[in-house]
Motif scaffolding. Structure first.
Motif, PDB file in Angstrom:
ATOM      1  N   GLY A  43       0.930  -0.637 -13.961  1.00  0.00           N
ATOM      2  CA  GLY A  43      -0.263  -0.943 -12.953  1.00  0.00           C
ATOM      3  C   GLY A  43      -1.268  -1.911 -13.453  1.00  0.00           C
ATOM      4  N   ALA A  44      -1.786  -1.730 -14.864  1.00  0.00           N
ATOM      5  CA  ALA A  44      -2.679  -2.761 -15.343  1.00  0.00           C
ATOM      6  C   ALA A  44      -2.120  -4.270 -15.137  1.00  0.00           C
ATOM      7  CB  ALA A  44      -3.118  -2.464 -16.573  1.00  0.00           C
ATOM      8  N   THR A  45      -0.712  -4.282 -15.659  1.00  0.00           N
ATOM      9  CA  THR A  45      -0.265  -5.668 -15.490  1.00  0.00           C
ATOM     10  C   THR A  45      -0.277  -6.179 -14.365  1.00  0.00           C
ATOM     11  OG1 THR A  45       0.934  -4.782 -17.515  1.00  0.00           O
ATOM     12  CG2 THR A  45       2.011  -6.746 -16.305  1.00  0.00           C
ATOM     13  N   ALA A  46       0.130  -5.352 -13.271  1.00  0.00           N
ATOM     14  CA  ALA A  46       0.062  -5.963 -11.925  1.00  0.00           C
ATOM     15  C   ALA A  46      -1.166  -6.320 -11.358  1.00  0.00           C
ATOM     16  CB  ALA A  46       0.642  -4.777 -10.790  1.00  0.00           C
ATOM     17  N   VAL A  47      -2.160  -5.660 -11.914  1.00  0.00           N
ATOM     18  CA  VAL A  47      -3.455  -6.140 -11.460  1.00  0.00           C
ATOM     19  C   VAL A  47      -3.931  -7.368 -12.032  1.00  0.00           C
ATOM     20  CG1 VAL A  47      -6.046  -5.469 -11.856  1.00  0.00           C
ATOM     21  CG2 VAL A  47      -4.345  -3.602 -11.101  1.00  0.00           C
ATOM     22  N   ILE A  48      -3.729  -7.455 -13.349  1.00  0.00           N
ATOM     23  CA  ILE A  48      -3.747  -8.889 -14.036  1.00  0.00           C
ATOM     24  C   ILE A  48      -3.003  -9.750 -13.528  1.00  0.00           C
ATOM     25  CG2 ILE A  48      -3.355  -9.808 -16.142  1.00  0.00           C
ATOM     26  CD1 ILE A  48      -4.261  -7.344 -17.680  1.00  0.00           C
ATOM     27  N   GLN A  49      -1.945  -9.883 -12.985  1.00  0.00           N
ATOM     28  CA  GLN A  49      -1.083 -11.002 -12.443  1.00  0.00           C
ATOM     29  C   GLN A  49      -1.754 -11.393 -11.232  1.00  0.00           C
ATOM     30  OE1 GLN A  49       2.873  -9.145 -12.069  1.00  0.00           O
ATOM     31  NE2 GLN A  49       3.330  -9.452 -14.029  1.00  0.00           N
TER      32      GLN A  49
ATOM     33  N   VAL B  25      -5.026 -11.153 -10.311  1.00  0.00           N
ATOM     34  CA  VAL B  25      -6.191 -11.829 -10.749  1.00  0.00           C
ATOM     35  C   VAL B  25      -5.983 -13.173 -11.294  1.00  0.00           C
ATOM     36  CG1 VAL B  25      -8.187 -11.799 -12.333  1.00  0.00           C
ATOM     37  CG2 VAL B  25      -7.493  -9.662 -11.352  1.00  0.00           C
ATOM     38  N   LYS B  26      -4.990 -13.283 -12.295  1.00  0.00           N
ATOM     39  CA  LYS B  26      -4.615 -14.562 -12.673  1.00  0.00           C
ATOM     40  C   LYS B  26      -4.027 -15.601 -11.463  1.00  0.00           C
ATOM     41  CE  LYS B  26      -2.247 -15.231 -16.376  1.00  0.00           C
ATOM     42  NZ  LYS B  26      -1.443 -15.058 -17.448  1.00  0.00           N
ATOM     43  N   ARG B  27      -3.493 -14.980 -10.522  1.00  0.00           N
ATOM     44  CA  ARG B  27      -2.769 -15.884  -9.495  1.00  0.00           C
ATOM     45  C   ARG B  27      -4.069 -16.187  -8.529  1.00  0.00           C
ATOM     46  NH1 ARG B  27      -0.057 -12.162  -7.228  1.00  0.00           N
ATOM     47  NH2 ARG B  27       1.655 -12.525  -8.635  1.00  0.00           N
ATOM     48  N   ARG B  28      -5.035 -15.526  -8.424  1.00  0.00           N
ATOM     49  CA  ARG B  28      -6.270 -15.877  -7.486  1.00  0.00           C
ATOM     50  C   ARG B  28      -7.116 -16.788  -8.393  1.00  0.00           C
ATOM     51  NH1 ARG B  28      -6.321 -10.117  -6.056  1.00  0.00           N
ATOM     52  NH2 ARG B  28      -7.816  -9.977  -7.605  1.00  0.00           N
TER      53      ARG B  28
ATOM     54  N   THR C  39     -14.357  -8.760  -5.829  1.00  0.00           N
ATOM     55  CA  THR C  39     -14.265  -7.513  -6.394  1.00  0.00           C
ATOM     56  C   THR C  39     -13.305  -7.686  -7.899  1.00  0.00           C
ATOM     57  OG1 THR C  39     -11.945  -7.775  -5.164  1.00  0.00           O
ATOM     58  CG2 THR C  39     -13.741  -6.615  -4.073  1.00  0.00           C
ATOM     59  N   ASP C  40     -13.056  -8.858  -8.140  1.00  0.00           N
ATOM     60  CA  ASP C  40     -12.437  -9.041  -9.308  1.00  0.00           C
ATOM     61  C   ASP C  40     -13.331  -8.537 -10.753  1.00  0.00           C
ATOM     62  OD1 ASP C  40     -10.107  -9.686  -8.299  1.00  0.00           O
ATOM     63  OD2 ASP C  40     -10.582 -11.991  -8.301  1.00  0.00           O
TER      64      ASP C  40
ATOM     65  N   LEU D 204     -11.896 -10.492 -16.393  1.00  0.00           N
ATOM     66  CA  LEU D 204     -11.870 -12.179 -16.281  1.00  0.00           C
ATOM     67  C   LEU D 204     -12.288 -12.523 -17.869  1.00  0.00           C
ATOM     68  CD1 LEU D 204     -13.594 -13.001 -12.940  1.00  0.00           C
ATOM     69  CD2 LEU D 204     -11.081 -12.901 -13.456  1.00  0.00           C
ATOM     70  N   GLN D 205     -13.423 -12.080 -18.399  1.00  0.00           N
ATOM     71  CA  GLN D 205     -13.805 -12.449 -19.623  1.00  0.00           C
ATOM     72  C   GLN D 205     -12.782 -11.997 -20.680  1.00  0.00           C
ATOM     73  OE1 GLN D 205     -17.540 -10.950 -20.263  1.00  0.00           O
ATOM     74  NE2 GLN D 205     -18.705 -11.799 -18.598  1.00  0.00           N
ATOM     75  N   LEU D 206     -12.210 -10.685 -20.420  1.00  0.00           N
ATOM     76  CA  LEU D 206     -11.092 -10.381 -21.512  1.00  0.00           C
ATOM     77  C   LEU D 206      -9.965 -11.253 -21.518  1.00  0.00           C
ATOM     78  CD1 LEU D 206     -10.326  -8.059 -23.559  1.00  0.00           C
ATOM     79  CD2 LEU D 206      -9.382  -6.879 -21.548  1.00  0.00           C
ATOM     80  N   LEU D 207      -9.358 -11.604 -20.439  1.00  0.00           N
ATOM     81  CA  LEU D 207      -8.288 -12.478 -20.105  1.00  0.00           C
ATOM     82  C   LEU D 207      -8.451 -13.864 -20.616  1.00  0.00           C
ATOM     83  CD1 LEU D 207      -7.119 -11.722 -16.661  1.00  0.00           C
ATOM     84  CD2 LEU D 207      -5.984 -11.134 -18.545  1.00  0.00           C
TER      85      LEU D 207
END
Length: 282
Positions: free
Chosen positions: A217-223, A225-228, A237-238, A243-246
């Motif tokens: 589920g966390a991987t799906a959220v990251i994908q 966020v990266k797409r946006r 809402t991000d 964002l800083q961690l990525l």
């Protein structure tokens, strides 16, 4: 049965009793170790599930079993088809294309084609059973207010939310969200001494299914966020923390860190009953 006789019943994880076993193994040594473990003030216990909760958990276990069987059959078809030179892209969604190519390929012998169609028939039967089980799980999810509450968290779907509520009937047995995350095995393994803190990889203890669901589920959220972020459409809402961690960590490391944070949020929501609140930009 013991409760009906007036006893207070608790369950202790076996790995917490093993350190108190002196030498060898027999009933007397095990009983002495259990009594010694019970006397420790910091001992952790496992909440006892009712028969109805055990029956509901069977839905999840049977679903996992059927999914494993479907994967085994799919891999068997792909492997046998590759022996005759028929190869297709991986994934269950491409199985129909592979079967179609097997039927059209004249180099595939008739007995092999018949056996592969038999395996495909078993997969079709499993799909029907999986759909029926997932319909029951969704109905159970809609009837459970705690499960609907957890499903509001980004990255937590109905199956994951229901799994959490069934496997964690009482979240108050954990003293904090960190203890809950440690129980799931998504906290770093610590080997510290002499005031030096040494953190390693995650411990991977606890329930593997829940840990895997949270990381996925966390991987799906990251994908998302990266797409946006690539499209320069970052939402309010991000999470700024994410964002800083990525920006400074690999995606897989960030997924585990986000799963850890999700576990702490889940514990807080289960204990307080509050709705999920979106992170605010600083």
């Amino acid at each position: 049965m013991l409760r009906s006789l007036g006893h207070e019943v608790v369950l202790i994880p076996p790995q917490y009793i093993k350190p108190y076993v002196k030498r060898g193994k027999n009933d007397a040594i095990d009983a002495e170790a259990i009594c010694e473990a019970m006397s420790r003030p910091g001992m952790h216990f496992v909440p006892i599930k009712s028969r109805d909760e055990q029956a509901a958990l069977m839905l999840l276990k049977v679903r996992d079993l059927l999914m494993k069987q479907r994967t085994m059959l799919t891999n068997a078809i792909r492997g046998h088809a590759a022996e005759f030179g028929v190869i297709a892209t991986k994934g269950p969604q491409n199985l129909a294309e592979l079967l179609e190519r097997l039927g059209e390929d004249a180099n595939v012998p008739a007995p092999a084609r018949e056996l592969l169609n038999s395996l495909a028939g078993q997969i079709a039967a499993l799909e029907v059973r999986l759909e029926a089980l997932e319909a029951k799980l969704k109905a159970h999810h809609k009837a459970d207010p705690r499960s609907r509450l957890l499903a509001t968290i980004p990255g937590v779907g109905p199956i994951t939310a229901l799994s959490l509520t069934l496997k964690v009937p009482d979240a108050t047995v954990f003293r904090s969200g960190r203890h809950f995350a440690a129980w799931l095995g998504i906290t770093p393994r610590e080997h510290s001494t002499a005031g030096r803190q040494r953190l390693g990889k995650i411990s991977r203890q606890g329930d593997e299914g829940l840990r895997q669901s949270l990381v996925l589920g966390a991987t799906a959220v990251i994908q998302q966020v990266k797409r946006r972020f690539k499209a320069q459409r970052v939402s309010r809402t991000d999470s700024p923390w994410l964002l800083q961690l990525l920006a400074r960590k690999p995606e897989k490391v960030a997924a585990v860190a986000l799963a850890n944070k999700m576990a702490r949020i889940i514990w807080a929501m289960l204990v307080s009953g509050e709705l999920y609140r979106q992170p605010q930009a600083v």
